[in-house]
Scaffold this motif. Sequence first.
Motif, mmCIF file in Angstrom:
data_model
loop_
_atom_site.group_PDB
_atom_site.id
_atom_site.type_symbol
_atom_site.label_atom_id
_atom_site.label_comp_id
_atom_site.label_asym_id
_atom_site.label_seq_id
_atom_site.Cartn_x
_atom_site.Cartn_y
_atom_site.Cartn_z
ATOM 1 N N LYS A 1 0.733 -1.302 0.058
ATOM 2 C CA LYS A 1 0.110 -0.051 0.040
ATOM 3 C C LYS A 1 0.804 1.367 -0.265
ATOM 4 O O LYS A 1 0.280 2.256 -0.398
ATOM 5 C CB LYS A 1 -0.882 0.099 1.238
ATOM 6 N N ARG A 2 1.849 1.029 0.448
ATOM 7 C CA ARG A 2 2.754 2.432 0.664
ATOM 8 C C ARG A 2 3.815 2.653 -0.582
ATOM 9 O O ARG A 2 4.156 4.011 -0.561
ATOM 10 C CB ARG A 2 3.668 2.183 2.054
ATOM 11 N N MET A 3 3.850 1.691 -1.180
ATOM 12 C CA MET A 3 4.843 1.935 -2.159
ATOM 13 C C MET A 3 4.353 2.768 -3.440
ATOM 14 O O MET A 3 3.395 2.704 -3.933
ATOM 15 C CB MET A 3 5.410 0.513 -3.019
ATOM 16 N N THR A 4 5.218 3.769 -4.138
ATOM 17 C CA THR A 4 4.972 4.587 -5.208
ATOM 18 C C THR A 4 5.588 3.936 -6.473
ATOM 19 O O THR A 4 6.796 4.160 -6.320
ATOM 20 C CB THR A 4 5.108 5.932 -4.806
#
Lengths: 641, 440, 314
Positions: free
Chosen positions: A600-603
């Motif tokens: 969820k956190r990765m861009t």
Amino acid sequence: MEHTVIFTTEDNKTATVTVPTNTMLADAAHIAGIDIGQPCGGQGRCGRCAVQVTDGNVRRRSTLRLSPADVEQGYALACQTVVEGDVSIYVPPQEKIERRLTTDRVVAEVTVPADYDYDLAQSIRRVHLQLTPPTMEDQIDDWSRLQTAFRLQANMQNVNCSLHLLQTMGETLRAGEWQVTAVIERDIDNPDKPIRLIELYPGYVDEYSPLWGCAIDIGTTTVSLWLVDLISGQVKAQVAEYNGQIARGEDVISRIIFAGKNGGGQEMRQRVLDTINDLLETACKRVKAKPEDVMKATVAGNSTMIHLLLGIPAGSIRLSPFITAVNHPPLMTAKDVGINIHHEGTVDCLPGVASYVGADITAGVLSSGLERAENVTLFIDIGTNGETVLGNRDWLVTCACSAGPAFEGAGVMNGMRATQGAIEEVWISNDTLEPTYRVIGGGKPKGICGSGLISLLSEAFLTGVIDKAGNVNLTAGSSRVREGTHGGEYVVAWGAETESGEDIVMSRVDIDNLLRAKAAIYAGFTVLADTVGIPLETTDKVLVGGSFGKYINVEKAVQIGLLPDMDWPRFEFLGNTSVKGAYYALLDWRKRERITEIAKRMTYVELSADNSFYEAFTSALFLPHTDLSKFPSVEAALHKA
Amino acid sequence: MALSGIQIYKLLPQTNCKECGFPTCLAFSMKLAAKQVELSACPYVSEASKKQLAESSAPPVRLITLKANGAEIKAGNEVCMFRHEKTFYNKPGLFIRVKASDPDLAAKVTKADAYKVNYVGMDFTVDGFAVEADGDLTAAVKAIRAVSKRPLILISTDAAALDSALGLLAGEQTLIYAADSSNYEALADTAKKHKAALVVKGDSLDALADLTPKVQAKGVEDMVLDLGGKNLGEWLTRSTQARRLALKSNFKPLGYPTIFFAAQNGVEKEAVYAAQAISKYAGFVILDTFAPEMIYPLLVLRENIYTDPQKPIQVTPGIYEINSPKPESPVLITTNFSITYFSVANEVEGSGLPAWLVVTDAEGMSVLTAWAAGKFDAERIAKAVKGFDVASKVSKKRIVLPGHVAVLSGELEEELSDWEIRVGPREAVDLPAFMKQALN
Amino acid sequence: MPIEIPKDKWPGKIQSVTIGAAAAEGGTRTKSITIGGQTCMPYLHYEAPMPNRPVIAIEIKSRKPDDWSSLLAEVWGDAMNDPAQWAKKAEEAGADLLVLALTLADSPEDAVKAVKAVLGASGLPLVVWGPGQAEKDNELLVPVAEAAKGEKLVLGICEDKNYRTIVATAMANGHLVQARTPMDVNLSKQLNILISDMGMPHDRIIMDPTTGALGYGIEYGYSVMERLRLAALQGDTMTQQPMMVTPGFEAWKTKESKVGEGVPESWGDWKARAINWETLTAIALVESGADIVVLRHPESVKRVSEAIGELISV
Ligand code: SF4
Ligand code: FES
């Protein structure tokens, strides 16, 4: 003046010789009949001939490759050190040396995470139950009887089971005389959720006998499988093989296209299942277990690989706007997926982020520890899809670039995986252009693996066998350099030395493939760092993942411009981070949850959005790089050469 | 100064709530840094952050729009000195100078107004007219408006004449040429009254920088600079200095687009003067001569220089003739990414070998990228071959596929069953050798 | 208060390169030409003086080309049949130096003869190009280099796949080389590195980053040259070579210049357009940092030369 030199080897053999002052240690050892390997031909470049001076006086002409601490401890290079008095020398085994060298990054041994607790963290459990046998008075059916036992003896309220188990349950209960061992899977976070009964064994199974699970990484090029005892948490077998889908294309795009054809999807699925099931079989054999004893498989892999494994059409991954069918597949049973572990066993495919950032990366981020790093850290996976992650505990960005399989030994004429028979290190003499090499397992070479290719390319470049653009210099003046069927080539091993009897060479085409692979990876992380505005030099650590046998020579990887030119201590080699992440997730439900969080956190940064990747790629398509000032250590090495 | 993705990220809430339509705040901030989204898409930015972000993104060169009922042209809003650093945004308007006293005025304007030339699928025209008030300006404007709807520049310092002419141009955005230190007050009033933009003229940058704040104080915000300069060299110096002051020093008094008269040293130098002005930052270029043989190359130059270097141009799909091909000449296939097209076309052209080059619509991607993205497959190639009716031009039905997409040959054989499919080399450089050896 | 003009102070400097050797230097040229030496972006005299002006070369061929536009045939006339004549006319037309392009039909003897004839007819410094096929280039350029030893010719064209032979013969015979790469900053730099790695001194390498003609990719050439120049000024020694480009060759290849009939009316008068095409291609490149532009039509030479005059005299 004459001096006595006493050599001691690991197995406590000693040999004593008398030699004049200024005799080279390597020569003294030779006279003493002690074999000290000299991969670089005694040029003082490889550091492989290190020995420990335990007593007496020597003079070291060069200590390159040895850390000051090592020198302090008496280490010296046998090819660069001369005797100046009576001395005692300890000749350590090769593996020990490797770990000491400042250039080498040996993959950390896999250890069970210190916080692993089977009782708290493992969702698969083995439960011993003692049922009261039925009587004329006690007419309860078998299934209810079993449920009651679960309730009373294991505090498990809500147990489900499959039809298949119902069909055999009666027999199992009676065979064990109402003693059974059940294998169940529970949802630790949600104790109210039904518990799934996977298998029933008659009688008591020894509490300490292994309970098997496996972690699988499906790479585009290489599939790896670790067999794990879920009770102790230990990895008991590690196996890897090329992905059988390679026969239908080396890169994900070709695979997707093939899978889109009539029957292609089915074939792709079968090919990777065959690879996995073969690996499973091999691994199980090693520990004398059977595949059906394995109760759970946790699977990491890039999004395409997961789609193909599950037989889900992958076409939309390739086409704008690049959408996957599923980033986070639900839990499945092995019989549905087609993996030959226990048919009711669980298959857990880890979550990915996007089309080109799959579970291999989220798992890798977990196992590398990047998500908890305080300082900005770079994580480079040297694999077919060249994924890179940059970030720390506050933010994570990632990208992928098509590097190709060269560093996994595929797509290179004499390439192979890092297994028995692979040349894993090459040194070329500056003067004669003759190579020396080291083979995994020590036998005759069969081919060259990723680390061997890196070291070969670097040596060929530093010794002028090839120019900075990768052109083979046919006028270099050695029979090793010749015109081959695909342009110029360099012969690493003559047919007489090799297993197959054929020459092992590096051809122009191989060089191009390697250059493209390293350029893509280098361009990937430089553009990524640029996009977020972080100067590469400010990254605290560089974590390197990849399927290179057990080690990577950082110096060589920097010399070819694959890794950024930084102090060696900043690099860490982590091996296959994806399978390791899957292993952690297999063991510990909390870590499994963390992977979801990471996803969820990765861009994700799309590199092809503008020209900058192409730019960075062409500038990296040179040895070590078009901008030599980015590689000061290589510049210095070239000046010396 | 523009902020980097991480710098912007630090100004955002960092909650990854996804309301902006992006999966993370970092993804959003990187888009913001690339100017691909508006800050307003995030409902949670603090006021302080908003302010900081706004300051970092104010354009250093003011945007000036000239507008008539039919067309508009913009200048300014530029952010870099060299096109590769980002891109040049607003193409300089090409205006044709006409004289109010000219008895053929209407005919001349009619002709220039109707001029249209096609370059790789785009139609180019001139952008407007600059009217020299050497006669009755109002009458001239009236005459022009009868035949053209393009924006105007009025060359006059007579406030009354301008006032009357501008009265005819209500609702338009016109440019007045030009105010200097002696007349700016009257002209600024006129400009303000008619919401016109005003050229400010000075014989040095110092003089200009002195004057623009005064004009601004009179209530005129939209200004254009005439930098003066006696020749190419001097104008280049001034144009560079003005742009640099605006961009690097954020020097507001010179943060305006410029106007340049290309025929100032004679019509024989006009093309060269205009060419320099186009590449070196002019906002409006005035031509005295309306000659297609000059206008066409200038329009093309302008298009080329103002092409976004991050997004290379596409070539129009079609069948291209190289070295006068004959029916038996080979048919080569490639994509419409301009670099791909140029490298193939150049190699073949250089070899002197005749060929038909079929350029397919691959949405401007190179062969490999397009293939990977599904924009260059058997179906599309077959469509191109059929759509351009290649069969009618050749006697030998044989096409050469780029080596990188050798995998497509089987499918293509199915799609184009009466054609022979040959796999060519991967790189364009190897094409001539391939054509000589393999195609005979 | 006078404005403070921001000035760039660059650490790097463009390499000065001298082409052609007079008798005193071991050649027979009546003058030599020096290019390069800049320490700022083109024509920004307020930052630094421009030590050498860009120069114009005229391209002639060893044999009359059959694929040149009739507009060119018209202006050069019979001189096209004789390289010596052609060279003389080109010098009269205002060339600062000459480019002699050899052809595939030339034998090594023909090539040497043509080069000697041109050297005899004109005292201008000379660039000699092979016909553009690796093997043939090497076959012709080696004897030419030997026959003209000491003249400080520029030998072209080195490319990344074929540079060793040309560089070696240029080094052995005191000539310079032209290093051509296809419109890419990195490739230009890489070829310079490869050539320098052979031991060629930097004052004998001229880079040719290639350009497209107006309308045919000039923007790539334009930006590549600006970027190379900026990199050079920033101190990157491997991009500090002076730049040579061939707008004449590129422009005269385009339909706009080559063809007079069957083209849209909106293209205007053919001859004027053709010359504009070559001139504007060249001007754009001169603005972006070219040190040598190679042209074909005398009228373009005149106009570009005048423009350069205005740009350097501030
Ligand atoms: S809407 Fe704002 S806070 Fe929410 S994810 Fe987007 S940028 Fe972050
Ligand atoms: S360093 Fe001693 S053999 Fe290599």
